[in-house]
Design a protein around this motif. Sequence first.
Motif, PDB file in Angstrom:
ATOM      1  N   ASP A 199      -8.234  13.004  10.405  1.00 47.78           N
ATOM      2  CA  ASP A 199      -9.371  12.097  10.174  1.00 47.78           C
ATOM      3  C   ASP A 199     -10.157  11.795  11.454  1.00 47.78           C
ATOM      4  N   PRO A 201      -1.710   4.786   0.131  1.00 50.39           N
ATOM      5  CA  PRO A 201      -1.334   4.778  -1.286  1.00 50.39           C
ATOM      6  C   PRO A 201       0.063   4.225  -1.495  1.00 50.39           C
ATOM      7  N   ARG A 243       1.984  10.168  -1.625  1.00 51.74           N
ATOM      8  CA  ARG A 243       2.077   9.507  -0.316  1.00 51.74           C
ATOM      9  C   ARG A 243       2.265  10.504   0.827  1.00 51.74           C
ATOM     10  N   SER A 263      -4.559  -0.615   5.057  1.00 49.61           N
ATOM     11  CA  SER A 263      -5.003  -1.127   3.755  1.00 49.61           C
ATOM     12  C   SER A 263      -5.295  -0.021   2.751  1.00 49.61           C
ATOM     13  N   SER A 264      -5.553   1.193   3.227  1.00 50.59           N
ATOM     14  CA  SER A 264      -5.893   2.298   2.316  1.00 50.59           C
ATOM     15  C   SER A 264      -4.712   3.199   2.000  1.00 50.59           C
ATOM     16  N   SER A 312      -6.197   0.544  11.234  1.00 48.42           N
ATOM     17  CA  SER A 312      -7.331   0.542  10.309  1.00 48.42           C
ATOM     18  C   SER A 312      -7.049   1.258   9.004  1.00 48.42           C
ATOM     19  N   LEU A 313      -5.962   2.023   8.922  1.00 44.97           N
ATOM     20  CA  LEU A 313      -5.634   2.765   7.695  1.00 44.97           C
ATOM     21  C   LEU A 313      -4.580   2.076   6.835  1.00 44.97           C
ATOM     22  N   TRP A 326      -0.887  12.483   1.448  1.00 43.10           N
ATOM     23  CA  TRP A 326      -1.927  11.613   2.004  1.00 43.10           C
ATOM     24  C   TRP A 326      -1.680  11.387   3.505  1.00 43.10           C
ATOM     25  N   SER A 346      -4.173  12.562   6.541  1.00 43.77           N
ATOM     26  CA  SER A 346      -4.781  11.536   7.399  1.00 43.77           C
ATOM     27  C   SER A 346      -4.778  11.942   8.874  1.00 43.77           C
TER      28      SER A 346
END
Length: 305
Positions: A122, A106, A112, A103-104, A100-101, A115, A119
């Motif tokens: 989360d 960077p 990167r 597509s988001s 699910s991640l 990020w 994550s």
Amino acid sequence: MFKRIIYFTFFLSLWLGGIAFRTVLIWAFSTTLITYGVLPLVYHFCPALQRHLVFLTFVNYPRSIDFSKPEKEGLPGTRNFYLDTEENVKVGVWHILPESLLSSMPVETTDRDAWFENSLSDHRPVILYLHGNTASRAVAHRIELYNVLRKMDYHVVAFDYRGYADSTPIPPNETGVVHDAKVVYRYVKERIGSSPFIVWGHSLGTGSPTLTTDTSNTAVGAVLEQDTDDGCHPLAFFSKKLMTAEQKYSTFDMELLAVYKAVRHFHHMLEGRRFVVQTDHQPLVHAFTKSVDAWSAWQQRTCQQ
């Protein structure tokens, strides 16, 4: 007993084939002495041989892997990095994102790494994967498992111990690989916040998962759990409606069918490792201590598959 019969039959066939009986006896004595005397002694008194046979770092496949580009191995949305576990020792690590991640994620390399680390907190489950001996984190069946876990929306962190793949090429030992695992564990633990954290291993890095199964008149179900110091943490769930013919099975056969279907469903996670099956059907527990000759042909086939 079966091996002894084969052994005896082999030498008997040599004698019947025309080879002198004395020669057959010499061969039988020599092979027995080497197999049960010389080889065990060599293994016992040679720590270097023990280490090679336990860790099997020389079994390295596939070759020519570019670990910095995991997307070429079928793992898009994966970060490759290295951790120093002690002086002059580093291990290669992959952080594989949940599906699910993807597509988001960077594109810029400057943000990167940060990020990816952020994550981990989360609230999605995070799995630290400890692979077994031989090969690397890039071998096909391990990549297949990563993809199964990421489709369940889990973060997966996989690494290679010292002596494996692109980690520092020094001979591994028990203390060293445990230390490597602890360093990667602390790295992940410090960054996940309150996200569920599961240590998952195969073979050399194994833990013992528990598969709990049950059945009703119309369906079977199961939950796969990991045992930790804090109790059992659910990893995944499974349920399947029974066909009309299956609904007519006896209670014993339905409980056996539930175990069979659950093991087949979770085979990516269970293959090649020890695991515990829990069932509330006591006759099924006792049945596994009896000779399979007392089972029906269907029951025997189900267990063998």
